[in-house]
Each structure stands twice: as C-alpha cells, then as structure tokens.
Design a protein around this motif. Structure first.
Motif, mmCIF file in Angstrom:
data_model
loop_
_atom_site.group_PDB
_atom_site.id
_atom_site.type_symbol
_atom_site.label_atom_id
_atom_site.label_comp_id
_atom_site.label_asym_id
_atom_site.label_seq_id
_atom_site.Cartn_x
_atom_site.Cartn_y
_atom_site.Cartn_z
ATOM 1 N N PRO A 1 45.046 42.524 -76.767
ATOM 2 C CA PRO A 1 44.022 42.636 -78.223
ATOM 3 C C PRO A 1 42.981 41.406 -77.697
ATOM 4 C CG PRO A 1 45.663 42.631 -79.716
ATOM 5 C CD PRO A 1 45.882 42.589 -78.057
ATOM 6 N N TRP A 2 43.428 40.182 -77.600
ATOM 7 C CA TRP A 2 41.984 39.012 -76.548
ATOM 8 C C TRP A 2 40.792 39.665 -75.853
ATOM 9 C CZ3 TRP A 2 45.864 34.569 -76.040
ATOM 10 C CH2 TRP A 2 45.839 33.796 -77.707
ATOM 11 N N PHE A 3 41.961 40.524 -75.066
ATOM 12 C CA PHE A 3 41.087 41.355 -73.652
ATOM 13 C C PHE A 3 40.077 42.211 -74.042
ATOM 14 C CE2 PHE A 3 40.308 42.876 -69.962
ATOM 15 C CZ PHE A 3 39.622 42.080 -69.155
ATOM 16 N N VAL A 4 40.946 43.385 -74.824
ATOM 17 C CA VAL A 4 40.698 44.185 -75.320
ATOM 18 C C VAL A 4 38.761 44.173 -76.225
ATOM 19 C CG1 VAL A 4 40.155 46.139 -77.130
ATOM 20 C CG2 VAL A 4 42.477 46.056 -75.147
ATOM 21 N N SER B 1 32.667 43.373 -75.793
ATOM 22 C CA SER B 1 30.749 42.613 -75.704
ATOM 23 C C SER B 1 31.430 41.524 -74.820
ATOM 24 C CB SER B 1 30.614 42.320 -77.649
ATOM 25 O OG SER B 1 29.137 41.874 -77.459
ATOM 26 N N ARG B 2 29.615 40.913 -74.882
ATOM 27 C CA ARG B 2 29.463 39.599 -74.378
ATOM 28 C C ARG B 2 29.289 38.551 -74.894
ATOM 29 N NH1 ARG B 2 25.764 38.770 -69.217
ATOM 30 N NH2 ARG B 2 25.836 40.679 -68.227
ATOM 31 N N TYR B 3 29.164 39.418 -76.619
ATOM 32 C CA TYR B 3 28.795 38.267 -77.385
ATOM 33 C C TYR B 3 30.634 38.108 -78.243
ATOM 34 C CZ TYR B 3 23.992 39.355 -76.257
ATOM 35 O OH TYR B 3 23.339 39.435 -75.419
ATOM 36 N N SER B 4 31.428 38.394 -77.329
ATOM 37 C CA SER B 4 32.551 38.691 -78.862
ATOM 38 C C SER B 4 33.599 37.707 -78.782
ATOM 39 C CB SER B 4 33.339 39.494 -78.204
ATOM 40 O OG SER B 4 34.955 39.356 -78.984
ATOM 41 N N ARG B 5 33.934 36.557 -79.806
ATOM 42 C CA ARG B 5 34.221 35.218 -79.802
ATOM 43 C C ARG B 5 35.345 35.297 -79.133
ATOM 44 N NH1 ARG B 5 39.589 34.236 -83.805
ATOM 45 N NH2 ARG B 5 40.449 32.350 -83.052
ATOM 46 N N TYR B 6 35.705 36.658 -78.649
ATOM 47 C CA TYR B 6 37.311 36.593 -77.688
ATOM 48 C C TYR B 6 36.269 36.634 -75.568
ATOM 49 C CZ TYR B 6 40.068 37.162 -81.824
ATOM 50 O OH TYR B 6 40.602 36.991 -82.702
ATOM 51 N N ARG B 7 35.428 36.480 -76.385
ATOM 52 C CA ARG B 7 35.342 36.760 -74.070
ATOM 53 C C ARG B 7 34.579 35.644 -73.698
ATOM 54 N NH1 ARG B 7 32.692 40.695 -71.082
ATOM 55 N NH2 ARG B 7 31.681 40.043 -69.890
ATOM 56 N N ASP B 8 35.215 34.360 -74.820
ATOM 57 C CA ASP B 8 35.262 33.246 -73.371
ATOM 58 C C ASP B 8 36.589 33.300 -73.476
ATOM 59 O OD1 ASP B 8 34.231 31.132 -72.237
ATOM 60 O OD2 ASP B 8 34.392 29.474 -73.904
ATOM 61 N N PHE B 9 37.323 33.871 -73.978
ATOM 62 C CA PHE B 9 39.339 33.142 -74.094
ATOM 63 C C PHE B 9 39.265 33.995 -72.282
ATOM 64 C CE2 PHE B 9 41.245 33.298 -77.721
ATOM 65 C CZ PHE B 9 40.426 32.555 -78.941
ATOM 66 N N TYR B 10 38.699 34.614 -71.788
ATOM 67 C CA TYR B 10 39.244 34.756 -70.475
ATOM 68 C C TYR B 10 37.789 34.124 -69.546
ATOM 69 C CZ TYR B 10 42.532 37.751 -72.223
ATOM 70 O OH TYR B 10 43.308 38.056 -73.477
ATOM 71 N N ILE B 11 37.799 34.731 -68.219
ATOM 72 C CA ILE B 11 36.738 33.871 -67.315
ATOM 73 C C ILE B 11 35.993 34.962 -66.769
ATOM 74 C CG2 ILE B 11 36.850 32.365 -65.062
ATOM 75 C CD1 ILE B 11 39.284 31.570 -65.322
ATOM 76 N N TRP B 12 34.835 34.687 -67.377
ATOM 77 C CA TRP B 12 33.951 35.983 -66.676
ATOM 78 C C TRP B 12 32.396 35.475 -65.450
ATOM 79 C CZ3 TRP B 12 34.483 40.829 -67.791
ATOM 80 C CH2 TRP B 12 35.271 41.324 -69.006
ATOM 81 N N GLN C 1 45.944 42.091 -64.827
ATOM 82 C CA GLN C 1 46.400 40.508 -65.865
ATOM 83 C C GLN C 1 45.445 39.734 -65.755
ATOM 84 O OE1 GLN C 1 50.087 41.080 -62.893
ATOM 85 N NE2 GLN C 1 50.917 40.006 -64.603
ATOM 86 N N PRO C 2 44.031 40.176 -66.210
ATOM 87 C CA PRO C 2 42.678 38.830 -66.437
ATOM 88 C C PRO C 2 43.767 37.525 -66.768
ATOM 89 C CG PRO C 2 43.083 39.749 -68.560
ATOM 90 C CD PRO C 2 43.723 40.944 -67.797
ATOM 91 N N ASP C 3 43.071 36.379 -66.007
ATOM 92 C CA ASP C 3 43.119 34.723 -66.377
ATOM 93 C C ASP C 3 42.141 34.292 -67.573
ATOM 94 O OD1 ASP C 3 44.417 35.512 -63.923
ATOM 95 O OD2 ASP C 3 43.497 33.435 -62.936
ATOM 96 N N LEU C 4 43.394 33.470 -68.088
ATOM 97 C CA LEU C 4 43.075 32.830 -69.340
ATOM 98 C C LEU C 4 41.810 31.619 -69.045
ATOM 99 C CD1 LEU C 4 45.927 33.489 -71.919
ATOM 100 C CD2 LEU C 4 43.803 34.002 -72.608
ATOM 101 N N ASN C 5 41.065 31.424 -69.794
ATOM 102 C CA ASN C 5 40.103 30.567 -69.844
ATOM 103 C C ASN C 5 40.435 28.791 -71.015
ATOM 104 O OD1 ASN C 5 38.458 28.729 -69.538
ATOM 105 N ND2 ASN C 5 36.538 29.801 -71.010
#
Length: 570
Positions: free
Chosen positions: A109-112, A117-128, A168-172
């Motif tokens: 759910p974090w990655f979904v 949205s770029r403005y999601s709270r969870y956006r920065d949980f991953y590395i973009w 398997q997206p990497d976590l930040n």
C-alpha cells in the motif's frame, strides 16, 4: 546487555516453501513445519531462522513483501504461526524472522499510494528521481538482475530505484517517517515473542544520495560502492537498536556483502550497539567470477584460507562476531561447490560440516545440509528453473546479447539458487515425504537413498555426524570461543588449523581433494601435538588413537585431535 547465547547457538534455516507440505498443494506450510518440531530437538539445533512468511505476490518467493504484519495464505494463518512459536519455545528452540528492509513489493500500500501522487505522504518512502538530460534513467546503474535499476513511472514522470526486480522498489531510509514505520513493524513481531531477526541485505539501506554513475561496465554495474555500507548505515542501525532491539532479549544477524574486516567490526562490536553478528558471505562466493556471479572459477585452498583467516583473526579476535555458512537459500548446495556429489558425497558433506562447526562463528545450517543433499541434476532447461535471477540472466545474455544458449544454461545449471530450494527429503515415499501433491519444485532423484528415515537408521550417516558436532559444540567452549591458528599454510590439499583456549587445544585436518593427502607437522607444532588424542573423524571404523608427526588423509577425510593444556583442571 548483550548476551552470548547466540554465539553458542547452531541456527537452522527453514526455507518454508520446501520444508513440509501439510495440505497437498505442493507448497510447504506452517502446519507442516509444526509437525516436524521434534525434528529440531532430535538434531540438537537451538534456533530456527524462518524464511519470509509475510503476504507477498511471490515475484521473489516472499522477499517482495506486500504486508509485513500478515501471513501469506498459502503458508497458513497468524494463529498457526503463533502455534509454531509456542511449540518451538516449549522445546527451548528460538525463532528468528527474516526481515526485508531494503525494498517492498510494488503492491505494498505504501508504494501504491506513492505512485498515485507526487504529493502523497508515502512518495518519499521510496527513491524517485527525474530523468537525465537525455530523458533516460537518472544514472547508469543496473539491478542485480542485469536490467536498468530505474523504472519510469508514466503518471508522475519520474523514475524509481530498485536494486532488484522492478516489482521490488527500494525504500528510502533517509526519510525518518519511513524509519519510524519500519520500527513499528519490528516491534510488532518482537511483541509476539520472537527471538530476533535475520536482516536481509542490511548494508544496502543507506545510499549515496548524489546517485553518481558507476564506472563499472560489466554485467552488474549495480552502483557499488554507492549502495553498500552507505554514509548513514551506522546511524540507521544504532537508531534501530536504541529504539527497538535494546528493549528485548534478542539477537540480530545481518546479511551483508562487500564488507571488509573493519566494516564487520563496526557493525558487530558490542559497544557500537548495531548488530549482534553479520553473515560471512565471502567463503560461499569463492567459486564466483568477480565480473559475473554466474560464471564459475577455479578456487583453491589458498583462497579459502585467506577468507577464513580474515574472519577468524581480523574479525573474531578483536571482538567482532559473524555467522558461518557455505550455502543457504541463495547459493547452490555446498557439497556441489566445495565437495563431491558422487563417490564421496557423504564424506565431503561431513568434511564441510567439520569446517563450519569447528571454526569461530555461529554455524548456520541450510535445511537438507544435514543429510548431505546436493544439486538437482534434472534442472536442465530454462523452463525447469523457478528463480527470477536465473530467468533474468538467461534473457539478458541469450535473448539480448546473443550469447550461446548452452554456455549460459551450463552456468545456470551449476549456480542456480533453485538447487538449495528443492523439497526436503524426509523418507523414500512418493515425493520424499514432502507432499501428497505436485511439489512446486521437483524432488531430487536421489531421495530413495538420501533421506532422513534412512539416515536415522544408519549410525554413520551425515545426519548423525551433524548431531555429534552440534553436541560437541555445546560441550566444548573451545569450539565457540577458542583462538584460531592456521597450520600447513602452503598445503594444496589440506586445510589445517588449531582451536585453543586455556583448557584444551584441537588440531583439525581436512583433505579438500578426492585423492590421498600426506601431511607432516612442523617441528614446533609436532612437539606440542604429538600424542594428542583422536577425537573424531568423518570416516567410519577404527582410527589410530594418537596424533603422530605425520600421516595420510583419505579423499575428503577430516580428522580432529585434542590435547589438554598444561595446568588445565580437566
């Protein structure tokens, strides 16, 4: 306060999917594992490392996690997991969980939310990162699957990083909110009563945030050294320890790679408050080529001695600690790599067991190792293999680069992780007693001869030899804490060393060849060790009861002698 029980432990890896199936679907499960709880007491191990059982799409057999706090339906339920923990603890057996911290599944759910949205709270949980000037990926890194390490997201117009599969997206970990959420997950399981964690790819969670190009041009230009032992790794580990681990009587075992002795000491010296131990991967990778882990290279005893000396002397003596293994779920069977799968299968399996159990460090046993299980000869075509790395390597090398198919398949046949994951061989019934259904991976065809039932009835079996080693480790502190010194350092067949403490000294002689090997002790050592008592060996039958100045080892023979130290009270 740091305890030492985990130094004295013998840890058994259960790859649940292949351990024991209880419902006939061909996949090992929690009820199957519960039904075999007495087996661990019989063998003598005191800690179980359980492979990931969390909810997962199974792109990477559970190492792509969708929900960290729920049990994958094909394995069972949380109630069954709790029963497992209870049954193990009744037998004084600890349970450590496999914790994957570097990445999640793209279905988490974090990655979904992060993609939404770029403005999601969870956006920065991953590395973009935005595209490079040419519109391509932000840098030239490849994943461990040989593909670009960045995947473009059309909706947000940015790339996300994944050192493994794109799913398997990497976590930040630079994000403190992400770290707080991961601490909650650790606390969830610790509050249930587990005894610690094996921490997957732990030294990859801090990265150089500049994300520079790598100068590697080989198959795996995976961003090293920018993705290993990163700038904030020790900060993150100390934070985990201070906020979570230190509040429980547990231990942590970190899977690391690309570490030197100084790195290991920083991770594991108790006063640094980071990890209890790291897993020593170097020995298991001696047969890999540096530029391509799928290519085999000739390894010799000089290589093995060099690796073991680093861990035993440069890490162990200054106060660091580590887990020892020659194979696990990510490597082919150790008998295939370091021993003999044919005539000397049992002897070489026992020889390798002597090595692991008489060195300083905590031994890790992969399920089936205690039976002398070997690589599966029936995995021939690419369609026979399950693991994603084998398929990715085949696609990159054959379909994209045009390499000869048979050359690539020969590498995959030798090195595939599937060899370590074939079903456990319990008896000589259909499917080796693993399942009443169709097993998810084929059972090794030697199961009629190599199985637990047969080995229980044979006092000279590999299984009973493991039992003896595990018992001896509990009875002789020298096996755990004793000093290590190499012997016969130029011998091209024999790996020899001593372990010694104030009470006793052990001489270990291991012939890593399929031919006889003559040995002769140096003069000073001969004066000290001549007359030492024979303790055990890996061949059945009578052995000369005293150590002499010289002797001959049979193919893959291992001998251990013991003498009591002067002034010892024993």
């Amino acid at each position: 306060m740091y305890q030492t029980y985990w130094k004295e432990s013998v840890i058994y890896e259960v790859y649940l999917r292949s351990f024991k199936d209880s419902d006939g679907d061909g996949i090992g499960d929690l009820n199957g594992l519960i039904s075999k709880a007495d087996y661990f007491s019989e063998l003598g191990v005191d800690t179980i490392w359980l492979s990931p059982v969390y909810v997962s799409p199974n792109v990477d057999n559970g190492y792509d996690i969708k929900d960290y706090c729920a049990i994958q339906h094909e394995y069972g339920t949380m109630e069954q997991w709790e029963q497992l923990l209870d049954e193990l603890h009744k037998r004084n057996i600890r349970l450590i969980m496999d914790l994957v911290l570097n990445h999640t599944s793209d279905e988490h759910p974090w990655f979904v939310e992060a993609k939404s949205s770029r403005y999601s709270r969870y956006r920065d949980f991953y590395i973009w990162r935005p595209a490079a000037a040419d519109g391509g990926p932000p840098n030239n890194w490849t994943s461990y699957l040989g593909k670009p390490a960045w995947t473009y997201d059309e909706e947000s117009g940015e790339y996300y990083l994944h050192l493994y599969n794109a799913k398997q997206p990497d976590l930040n970990w630079d994000n403190p909110e992400l770290r707080a959420e991961m601490h909650k997950i650790m606390t969830f399981w610790l509050n249930k009563g587990i005894d610690g964690f094996r921490m997957d790819a732990i030294n990859s969670i801090s990265r150089d945030q500049r994300f520079p190009d790598t100068d590697k041009t080989k198959l795996q230009a995976n961003g090293e050294p920018y993705t290993k032992n990163g700038p904030r790794i020790h900060e993150f580990l100390r934070e985990m320890n201070d906020k979570v681990f230190s509040r429980y009587e547990i231990f942590t075992a970190g899977e690391t790679s690309k570490v030197n002795e100084d790195d290991v000491l920083m991770y594991t010296k108790p006063e640094r408050r980071e990890l209890s131990m790291v897993l020593s991967a170097e020995a298991s990778k001696l047969a890999d080529c540096e530029e391509d882990q799928w290519q085999s290279k000739e390894w010799g005893l000089d290589d093995l001695r060099e690796v073991m000396k680093m861990w035993q002397k440069d890490v162990g003596e200054p106060g660091g600690w580590f887990g020892l293994y020659l194979s696990n779920h990510d490597q082919p069977r150790m008998v295939a790599t370091f021993g003999d799968q044919g005539q000397y299968r049992a002897e070489s399996a026992k020889l390798l067991a002597i090595l692991l159990h008489t060195l300083k460090g905590t031994p890790f046993i992969l399920q089936g190792e205690e039976l002398g299980m070997t690589n599966h000869p029936g995995l021939i075509r690419i369609e026979d293999f399950n693991e994603q790395q084998a398929h990715s390597y085949y696609n990159v090398m054959v379909k994209e680069r045009g390499e000869p198919e048979e050359l690539i398949m020969e590498r995959i046949r030798q090195k595939s992780r599937d060899h370590a994951r074939t079903p456990m061989q319990w008896d000589d019934s259909t499917n080796a007693g693993f399942t009443d259904g169709q097993p998810w991976l084929p059972v090794h065809p030697d199961y009629k001869e190599v199985n637990l039932k047969a080995q229980l009835e044979d006092p000279d079996s590999v299984f009973h030899f493991y039992k003896k080693l595990i018992r001896l480790r509990k009875e002789h502190p020298v096996m755990v804490y004793g000093d290590f010194d190499l012997m016969l350092e130029d011998h091209q067949q024999i790996f020899a060393y001593t372990r010694h403490d104030e009470a006793e000294e052990w001489l270990v002689l291991l012939n890593f060849s399929n031919e006889e090997a003559h040995w002769k002790l140096p003069e000073l050592e001969a004066e000290r060790l001549m007359g030492a008592d024979f303790l055990f060996g890996n061949y059945p039958g009578e052995i000369e009861p005293k150590c002499h100045r010289q002797g001959t080892l049979r193919p893959y023979e291992g001998l251990v002698y013991r003498r009591y130290q002067e002034n010892s009270t024993d």
